[in-house]
Design a protein around this motif. Structure first.
Motif, short mmCIF file in Angstrom:
data_model
loop_
_atom_site.label_atom_id
_atom_site.label_comp_id
_atom_site.label_asym_id
_atom_site.label_seq_id
_atom_site.Cartn_x
_atom_site.Cartn_y
_atom_site.Cartn_z
N ASP A 113 0.85 -1.20 0.01
CA ASP A 113 0.10 0.02 0.00
C ASP A 113 1.03 1.26 -0.12
O ASP A 113 0.50 2.40 0.09
CB ASP A 113 -1.05 0.03 1.23
CG ASP A 113 -0.39 -0.14 2.47
OD1 ASP A 113 0.99 -0.58 2.68
OD2 ASP A 113 -0.99 0.02 3.57
N GLY A 114 2.19 1.17 -0.27
CA GLY A 114 3.18 2.35 -0.29
C GLY A 114 3.76 2.75 0.94
O GLY A 114 4.64 3.72 0.92
N ASN A 115 3.39 2.29 2.12
CA ASN A 115 4.04 2.69 3.26
C ASN A 115 5.56 2.19 3.63
O ASN A 115 5.84 1.21 3.01
CB ASN A 115 3.42 2.31 4.56
CG ASN A 115 2.02 2.79 4.60
OD1 ASN A 115 1.68 3.91 4.41
ND2 ASN A 115 1.12 1.88 5.19
N VAL A 116 6.54 3.02 3.98
CA VAL A 116 7.86 2.53 4.04
C VAL A 116 7.89 1.54 5.17
O VAL A 116 7.59 1.78 6.32
CB VAL A 116 8.76 3.92 4.24
CG1 VAL A 116 10.29 3.42 4.57
CG2 VAL A 116 8.81 4.80 3.13
N ALA A 117 8.63 0.14 4.85
CA ALA A 117 8.94 -0.64 5.75
C ALA A 117 10.12 -0.73 6.43
O ALA A 117 10.39 -0.82 7.45
CB ALA A 117 8.41 -2.09 4.96
N ALA A 118 11.49 -0.26 5.52
CA ALA A 118 12.63 -0.26 5.82
C ALA A 118 13.53 0.55 4.91
O ALA A 118 13.05 0.53 3.71
CB ALA A 118 13.03 -1.53 5.85
N ARG A 119 14.73 1.15 5.49
CA ARG A 119 15.34 1.74 4.29
C ARG A 119 16.88 1.45 4.84
O ARG A 119 16.91 1.08 6.00
CB ARG A 119 15.47 3.57 4.82
CG ARG A 119 14.06 3.87 4.43
CD ARG A 119 14.15 5.57 4.63
NE ARG A 119 12.86 6.36 4.33
CZ ARG A 119 12.64 6.84 3.39
NH1 ARG A 119 13.55 7.11 2.55
NH2 ARG A 119 11.31 7.67 3.32
N GLY A 120 17.78 1.55 3.82
CA GLY A 120 19.02 1.21 4.16
C GLY A 120 20.07 1.67 3.06
O GLY A 120 19.68 1.69 1.87
N ARG A 121 21.27 1.64 3.20
CA ARG A 121 22.25 1.88 2.25
C ARG A 121 22.74 0.77 1.47
O ARG A 121 23.17 0.99 0.28
CB ARG A 121 23.54 2.73 3.03
CG ARG A 121 23.22 3.85 3.52
CD ARG A 121 24.59 4.59 4.11
NE ARG A 121 24.58 5.82 4.09
CZ ARG A 121 25.40 6.51 3.53
NH1 ARG A 121 26.85 6.03 3.25
NH2 ARG A 121 25.35 7.91 3.37
N ARG A 122 22.65 -0.36 2.00
CA ARG A 122 22.87 -1.61 1.37
C ARG A 122 21.59 -2.65 1.57
O ARG A 122 20.73 -2.58 2.49
CB ARG A 122 24.12 -2.27 1.86
CG ARG A 122 25.26 -1.62 1.95
CD ARG A 122 26.42 -2.26 2.79
NE ARG A 122 26.01 -2.51 4.20
CZ ARG A 122 26.38 -3.53 4.68
NH1 ARG A 122 27.19 -4.37 4.21
NH2 ARG A 122 25.95 -3.82 5.90
N LEU A 123 21.55 -3.73 0.53
CA LEU A 123 20.48 -4.42 0.49
C LEU A 123 20.70 -5.50 1.98
O LEU A 123 19.66 -5.75 2.55
CB LEU A 123 20.43 -5.42 -0.61
CG LEU A 123 19.81 -4.71 -1.73
CD1 LEU A 123 20.22 -5.66 -3.03
CD2 LEU A 123 18.45 -4.37 -1.71
N ALA A 124 21.96 -5.75 2.39
CA ALA A 124 21.95 -6.53 3.56
C ALA A 124 21.48 -5.60 4.61
O ALA A 124 20.69 -6.55 5.81
CB ALA A 124 23.68 -6.70 3.87
N ASP A 125 21.48 -4.46 4.95
CA ASP A 125 20.81 -3.76 6.08
C ASP A 125 19.36 -3.97 5.95
O ASP A 125 18.64 -4.11 7.12
CB ASP A 125 21.01 -2.15 5.82
CG ASP A 125 22.69 -1.94 5.79
OD1 ASP A 125 23.48 -2.49 6.36
OD2 ASP A 125 22.92 -0.63 5.42
N ILE A 126 18.51 -3.96 4.95
CA ILE A 126 17.12 -4.35 4.83
C ILE A 126 16.84 -5.59 5.14
O ILE A 126 15.98 -5.94 5.79
CB ILE A 126 16.76 -3.62 3.57
CG1 ILE A 126 16.86 -2.17 3.35
CG2 ILE A 126 15.23 -4.36 3.35
CD1 ILE A 126 16.53 -1.58 1.92
#
Length: 79
Positions: free
Chosen positions: A19-32
């Protein structure tokens, strides 16, 4: 099934719910990965990375998929 989509934006990688809400952010895919895999495993969902392929285009890559009714758990992040 809940689907979380990861895209590469200017500030790094951003994972959004269906639905467009932010679930996570990170500089690398491993962080997410550290944040999302336990959550998606609990809600029996799927993580899809929209990988850049050509200018202005992306191709979907399934990183994690959990479907216990079919006894299935797969994708690059499943181990």
């Amino acid at each position: 099934m809940k689907i979380i989509t990861i895209r590469n934006e200017q500030a790094g990688y951003v994972a959004r719910t269906h639905d467009g809400n932010v679930a996570a952010r990170g500089r690398r895919l491993a962080d997410i990965k550290l944040v999302l895999v336990p959550v998606v495993d609990g809600i029996h969902g799927k993580i899809i990375y929209q990988r850049p392929s050509r200018p202005g285009m992306t191709s979907p890559v399934t990183l994690f998929d959990c479907r216990p009714r079919m006894n299935f758990r797969g994708g690059a992040w499943a181990n």
